[in-house]
Motif scaffolding. Structure first.
Motif, PDB file in Angstrom:
ATOM      1  N   GLU A 117     131.362  61.719 -12.898  1.00  0.00           N
ATOM      2  CA  GLU A 117     132.265  60.642 -13.312  1.00  0.00           C
ATOM      3  C   GLU A 117     132.439  59.580 -12.232  1.00  0.00           C
ATOM      4  O   GLU A 117     132.693  58.414 -12.538  1.00  0.00           O
ATOM      5  CB  GLU A 117     133.631  61.208 -13.724  1.00  0.00           C
ATOM      6  N   GLU A 118     132.296  59.988 -10.982  1.00  0.00           N
ATOM      7  CA  GLU A 118     132.427  59.006  -9.901  1.00  0.00           C
ATOM      8  C   GLU A 118     131.433  57.867 -10.080  1.00  0.00           C
ATOM      9  O   GLU A 118     131.741  56.696  -9.812  1.00  0.00           O
ATOM     10  CB  GLU A 118     132.198  59.700  -8.552  1.00  0.00           C
ATOM     11  N   ILE A 119     130.234  58.196 -10.531  1.00  0.00           N
ATOM     12  CA  ILE A 119     129.220  57.158 -10.757  1.00  0.00           C
ATOM     13  C   ILE A 119     129.675  56.206 -11.851  1.00  0.00           C
ATOM     14  O   ILE A 119     129.635  54.979 -11.701  1.00  0.00           O
ATOM     15  CB  ILE A 119     127.871  57.793 -11.157  1.00  0.00           C
ATOM     16  N   LEU A 120     130.105  56.790 -12.957  1.00  0.00           N
ATOM     17  CA  LEU A 120     130.574  55.968 -14.078  1.00  0.00           C
ATOM     18  C   LEU A 120     131.729  55.075 -13.648  1.00  0.00           C
ATOM     19  O   LEU A 120     131.794  53.893 -14.016  1.00  0.00           O
ATOM     20  CB  LEU A 120     131.010  56.886 -15.227  1.00  0.00           C
TER      21      LEU A 120
ATOM     22  N   PHE B 170     134.038  49.788 -12.921  1.00  0.00           N
ATOM     23  CA  PHE B 170     134.965  48.936 -12.171  1.00  0.00           C
ATOM     24  C   PHE B 170     134.225  47.871 -11.369  1.00  0.00           C
ATOM     25  O   PHE B 170     134.753  46.787 -11.151  1.00  0.00           O
ATOM     26  CB  PHE B 170     135.893  49.793 -11.300  1.00  0.00           C
ATOM     27  N   GLY B 171     133.003  48.179 -10.949  1.00  0.00           N
ATOM     28  CA  GLY B 171     132.202  47.151 -10.280  1.00  0.00           C
ATOM     29  C   GLY B 171     131.895  45.988 -11.207  1.00  0.00           C
ATOM     30  O   GLY B 171     131.981  44.820 -10.817  1.00  0.00           O
ATOM     31  N   LEU B 172     131.543  46.290 -12.441  1.00  0.00           N
ATOM     32  CA  LEU B 172     131.272  45.226 -13.412  1.00  0.00           C
ATOM     33  C   LEU B 172     132.526  44.423 -13.710  1.00  0.00           C
ATOM     34  O   LEU B 172     132.473  43.199 -13.830  1.00  0.00           O
ATOM     35  CB  LEU B 172     130.708  45.821 -14.706  1.00  0.00           C
TER      36      LEU B 172
ATOM     37  N   SER C 260     138.075  59.660 -17.305  1.00  0.00           N
ATOM     38  CA  SER C 260     139.284  60.443 -17.570  1.00  0.00           C
ATOM     39  C   SER C 260     140.489  59.654 -17.058  1.00  0.00           C
ATOM     40  O   SER C 260     140.350  58.707 -16.291  1.00  0.00           O
ATOM     41  CB  SER C 260     139.182  61.807 -16.891  1.00  0.00           C
ATOM     42  N   GLU C 261     141.649  60.068 -17.503  1.00  0.00           N
ATOM     43  CA  GLU C 261     142.866  59.394 -17.047  1.00  0.00           C
ATOM     44  C   GLU C 261     143.119  59.705 -15.576  1.00  0.00           C
ATOM     45  O   GLU C 261     142.776  60.786 -15.131  1.00  0.00           O
ATOM     46  CB  GLU C 261     144.059  59.831 -17.905  1.00  0.00           C
ATOM     47  N   PRO C 262     143.686  58.771 -14.801  1.00  0.00           N
ATOM     48  CA  PRO C 262     144.209  57.494 -15.272  1.00  0.00           C
ATOM     49  C   PRO C 262     143.178  56.370 -15.256  1.00  0.00           C
ATOM     50  O   PRO C 262     143.508  55.243 -15.608  1.00  0.00           O
ATOM     51  CB  PRO C 262     145.320  57.183 -14.261  1.00  0.00           C
ATOM     52  N   ALA C 263     141.930  56.665 -14.855  1.00  0.00           N
ATOM     53  CA  ALA C 263     140.945  55.589 -14.716  1.00  0.00           C
ATOM     54  C   ALA C 263     140.714  54.864 -16.047  1.00  0.00           C
ATOM     55  O   ALA C 263     140.569  53.644 -16.093  1.00  0.00           O
ATOM     56  CB  ALA C 263     139.630  56.156 -14.192  1.00  0.00           C
ATOM     57  N   ARG C 264     140.706  55.642 -17.114  1.00  0.00           N
ATOM     58  CA  ARG C 264     140.443  55.051 -18.412  1.00  0.00           C
ATOM     59  C   ARG C 264     141.506  54.003 -18.770  1.00  0.00           C
ATOM     60  O   ARG C 264     141.201  52.909 -19.239  1.00  0.00           O
ATOM     61  CB  ARG C 264     140.420  56.169 -19.463  1.00  0.00           C
ATOM     62  N   ARG C 265     142.741  54.371 -18.528  1.00  0.00           N
ATOM     63  CA  ARG C 265     143.836  53.448 -18.828  1.00  0.00           C
ATOM     64  C   ARG C 265     143.743  52.203 -17.938  1.00  0.00           C
ATOM     65  O   ARG C 265     143.947  51.074 -18.393  1.00  0.00           O
ATOM     66  CB  ARG C 265     145.178  54.169 -18.610  1.00  0.00           C
ATOM     67  N   GLU C 266     143.419  52.423 -16.661  1.00  0.00           N
ATOM     68  CA  GLU C 266     143.287  51.289 -15.738  1.00  0.00           C
ATOM     69  C   GLU C 266     142.153  50.364 -16.180  1.00  0.00           C
ATOM     70  O   GLU C 266     142.260  49.135 -16.120  1.00  0.00           O
ATOM     71  CB  GLU C 266     143.002  51.807 -14.325  1.00  0.00           C
ATOM     72  N   PHE C 267     141.065  50.979 -16.639  1.00  0.00           N
ATOM     73  CA  PHE C 267     139.934  50.176 -17.096  1.00  0.00           C
ATOM     74  C   PHE C 267     140.332  49.319 -18.295  1.00  0.00           C
ATOM     75  O   PHE C 267     140.036  48.119 -18.343  1.00  0.00           O
ATOM     76  CB  PHE C 267     138.758  51.083 -17.470  1.00  0.00           C
ATOM     77  N   LEU C 268     141.001  49.921 -19.254  1.00  0.00           N
ATOM     78  CA  LEU C 268     141.403  49.169 -20.445  1.00  0.00           C
ATOM     79  C   LEU C 268     142.384  48.057 -20.098  1.00  0.00           C
ATOM     80  O   LEU C 268     142.358  46.986 -20.704  1.00  0.00           O
ATOM     81  CB  LEU C 268     142.001  50.116 -21.488  1.00  0.00           C
TER      82      LEU C 268
END
Lengths: 202, 202
Positions: free
Chosen positions: B54-57, B62-64, B115-123
């Motif tokens: 997941e670190e790669i994803l 987030f880079g994009l 996974s959360e919280p990254a998903r929420r931050e991304f959205l």
DNA sequence: CCTACCGATCGGTAGG
DNA sequence: CCTACCGATCGGTAGG
């Protein structure tokens, strides 16, 4: 393109539940055990109704393709002006997207998990559908009813706009599917520049 | 939004290779063993460079997001007419999409596997980006440079058209990224009706 | 439709 | 960066 035979109720229920899971988590990330649990039974029991996980995906993807083609055929009667046919084809497309937005999302995003030759067949159907929009636009340009330097480009862009709908459409929202469709058609046909009115070319 | 520190070469190579696989097969359907094989090493060895799949994803998504925000900021200078700012924002967006179309496809389709919280931050980032387009369009409408009954709707539709690009863009195609961008901008601003010219409102 | 299970494969780790 | 391996989970099947 032919209508499929009606599914037994349990099988239809499996498809519906799987479609919702595939949409939310993706095909690959959804396990048959999750699906079974959501249906209130054990994993092994699924296989008395279906042959494989991919069979479900196959039915969803090709069933939606049927719906899109049927809608397009009903919307495009040669007697109407081409621009009006395009508008009706947009309405028909949006109706399919909104009537079953979960299955539409699976159709749009999960087809790549079909194995060959189904995957190739699916892409051929999709290409044919895009081609139908492209030709409709090209006929409109030839008739002077529409304008674009590149009908193929225009068709791709138009379908892209429509196909984003399952990502944000909510049945409980304030716009009805047909209102959404007409607003999309309006924007795609008229653009964002200020213009002279919304019912047709000057 | 801050620029990330440069990655070590091996790590950057892992990200690039993983991005291509995630795009082609999806995040969930790509195994770390496949990734390792594509890089010419053993599965366990990956973990001396990264902590998890997941670190790669996470880094790709987030880079994009950083790239899109940077492009938008550079494209929208308050001194230009709003319609021109919008046109430049479209060009910037298309440049990011074409410059790294594999990463863009992952950004667009695979974020749900965060996974959360990254998903929420991304959205939240994605919503913020859509909001920037929405406000730009709203300012254009207020200034009389643009027309739409619903800037939020228009922004969604516009971005949907652009974001379909990674699905068909080929670097070896006959249109350059900037030509594609200008054609997209042209169609979205002018629509498909016959009109009076392509450089602005009448 | 369940129980019990198959071989295969998964992401990730220990120790070097 | 490799070898060897962990527990968990996968899609699917046999037999009832």
């Amino acid at each position: 393109m032919s209508a499929a035979a009606p599914l037994r109720p349990r099988k239809a229920q499996i498809d519906r539940t799987a479609t919702a899971l595939f949409r939310a988590q993706g095909f690959a990330a959804t396990s048959m055990r999750e699906l079974a649990t959501a249906l209130g039974l054990e994993a092994g029991s699924l296989y008395s109704h279906i042959k494989s996980k991919e069979e479900i995906l196959h039915r969803v993807c090709f069933g939606l393709a049927d719906s899109f083609f049927a809608g397009f055929a009903a919307a495009t009667h040669e007697t109407a002006p081409v621009a009006e046919q395009l508008r009706q084809a947009i309405v028909a497309h949006v109706r399919v997207l909104t009537h079953d937005s979960a299955a539409s999302a699976v159709f749009l995003h999960e087809w790549r998990h079909l194995s060959e030759p189904a995957r190739r067949e699916f892409l051929a159907l999709r290409d044919r559908y895009e081609g139908a929009f492209r030709e409709l636009i090209a006929r409109g340009v030839a008739a002077g009813e529409l304008h674009t330097p590149d009908p193929a480009f225009a068709a791709l862009t138009l379908l892209a706009s429509l196909n984003w709908l399952p990502n944000w459409y909510r049945p409980e929202g304030k716009l009805t599917p047909d209102e959404i469709a007409h607003r999309l058609a309006e924007q795609l046909l008229s653009g964002l520049w200020p213009h002279r009115g919304s019912t047709g070319p000057a």
